[in-house]
Design an enzyme around this catalytic site. Structure first.
Site, PDB file in Angstrom:
ATOM      1  N   GLY A 269      -4.379 -38.114  -2.079  1.00 43.83           N
ATOM      2  CA  GLY A 269      -5.256 -37.125  -2.580  1.00 43.83           C
ATOM      3  C   GLY A 269      -6.475 -37.995  -3.397  1.00 43.83           C
TER       4      GLY A 269
ATOM      5  N   ASN B  21      -2.296 -36.586 -17.224  1.00 42.43           N
ATOM      6  CA  ASN B  21      -2.382 -36.864 -15.914  1.00 42.43           C
ATOM      7  C   ASN B  21      -2.165 -38.397 -15.485  1.00 42.43           C
ATOM      8  OD1 ASN B  21      -4.520 -37.556 -13.581  1.00 42.43           O
ATOM      9  ND2 ASN B  21      -3.365 -35.711 -12.776  1.00 42.43           N
ATOM     10  N   ASP B  22      -1.389 -38.508 -14.424  1.00 45.31           N
ATOM     11  CA  ASP B  22      -1.317 -39.864 -14.127  1.00 45.31           C
ATOM     12  C   ASP B  22      -2.595 -40.642 -13.837  1.00 45.31           C
ATOM     13  OD1 ASP B  22      -1.717 -38.663 -11.612  1.00 45.31           O
ATOM     14  OD2 ASP B  22      -0.005 -39.436 -10.407  1.00 45.31           O
TER      15      ASP B  22
ATOM     16  N   GLY C 221      -0.232 -34.187 -11.881  1.00 44.38           N
ATOM     17  CA  GLY C 221      -0.262 -32.544 -12.295  1.00 44.38           C
ATOM     18  C   GLY C 221      -1.361 -32.514 -13.303  1.00 44.38           C
TER      19      GLY C 221
ATOM     20  N   CYS D   9      -9.264 -25.788   1.027  1.00 42.74           N
ATOM     21  CA  CYS D   9      -8.433 -26.545   0.219  1.00 42.74           C
ATOM     22  C   CYS D   9      -7.146 -25.752  -0.366  1.00 42.74           C
ATOM     23  CB  CYS D   9      -9.481 -26.927  -0.961  1.00 42.74           C
ATOM     24  SG  CYS D   9      -8.345 -28.216  -1.939  1.00 42.74           S
TER      25      CYS D   9
ATOM     26  N   CYS E  18      -6.360 -25.565  -3.174  1.00 40.46           N
ATOM     27  CA  CYS E  18      -7.079 -25.045  -4.492  1.00 40.46           C
ATOM     28  C   CYS E  18      -7.637 -23.684  -4.390  1.00 40.46           C
ATOM     29  CB  CYS E  18      -7.920 -25.993  -5.109  1.00 40.46           C
ATOM     30  SG  CYS E  18      -9.539 -25.926  -4.796  1.00 40.46           S
TER      31      CYS E  18
END
Length: 264
Positions: free
Chosen positions: A131, A104-105, A68, A164, A166
């Site tokens: 992703g 974020n990861d 995230g 998308c 987004c």
């Protein structure tokens, strides 16, 4: 010995590990990720205690990599985890009474991979899996902008391209990600354009990007063409990254860019 508890906070698993000051992995544990945010926080707090008990030591700090967008410890988007809008750093610090860092990861991966880059060097990490994500590291430190710097999957490469999630059209993630290539594999099988994938589909197994890659490596022209289009989009994205950051190096990762993959 200084010890940090590090967490990979995903939708299926909450993975925790202890890392010493040399960056060595000492011990690791994991638990299923519950649905409710409060329960997730409780699991992490419990894992911190268990990790310390395993090593019979006191944890000095906690680091979290989470799927995230994170800004100053607050998860701005984390809908798969139900954490959107949660000040994760504040909540964990309150429960643990320890300093906490949340990123974020993919940024966490980049920091681990690129923190030892040369002095003054700028490096970019781009990951292609389900992703597409990424991060920028300069002089051994993560550059986050306001939290989402390096979110390369949402570079808009085709203004009339597919929509998308987004809200934009033609994002890199809609042209070259595993999620999209899974659909391409199924479409090639259903249409009969790929004999390899059509036969694979008859076995009753769900098709995914890995099948598309295998088909291309076995000479299937339709699969090779589809991955060629994806790679062209990926190259266009990398050229945009190069134009924006002029990095000393670009590091590629993620499940679709493993050694020997057709896309790579």
């Amino acid at each position: 010995m200084t010890v940090v508890a590090a967490f990979d906070w995903g939708g299926t698993w909450l993975r925790g590990a202890l890392v010493d000051e040399k960056g060595e992995l000492v011990v690791q544990l994991r638990e299923r990720c519950p649905e409710k945010p409060d329960e997730q926080l409780a699991v992490v707090a419990g894992l911190v205690a268990r990790l310390g008990e395993e090593l019979k030591t006191t944890v000095d700090a906690v680091g979290v990599g989470i799927a995230g967008i994170v800004r100053h410890g607050r998860v701005l988007s984390g809908s798969n985890l139900g954490l959107k809008g949660v000040d994760l750093r504040a909540e964990l610090e309150r429960r643990l009474s320890l300093p906490v860092r949340v990123v974020n990861d993919t940024q966490a991966v980049a920091l681990a991979e690129l923190s030892m880059a040369g002095s003054g060097e700028t490096a970019v990490f781009l990951s292609v899996g389900t992703g597409i994500g990424g991060a920028v590291v300069h002089d051994g430190r993560l550059f986050t902008g306001r939290g989402a710097a390096g979110d390369f999957g949402h570079m808009q490469l085709a203004v009339d391209g597919p929509r998308c999630v987004c809200g934009a059209r033609g994002c890199l993630e809609q042209l070259a990600s595993g999620r999209v290539l899974n659909k391409v594999a199924a479409e090639l099988a259903e249409s009969g354009r790929s004999g390899f994938l059509e036969r694979r589909a008859r076995s009753g197994q769900g098709l995914h990007a890995g099948d598309l890659d295998e088909a291309a490596r076995h000479g299937d022209e339709a699969a090779a063409e589809a991955l060629g289009q994806a790679s062209a989009a990926l190259v266009a994205g990398l050229r945009c990254v190069a134009a924006a950051y002029d990095p000393d190096r670009i590091v590629l990762g993620g499940g679709l860019l493993g050694e020997g993959s057709y896309l790579l």
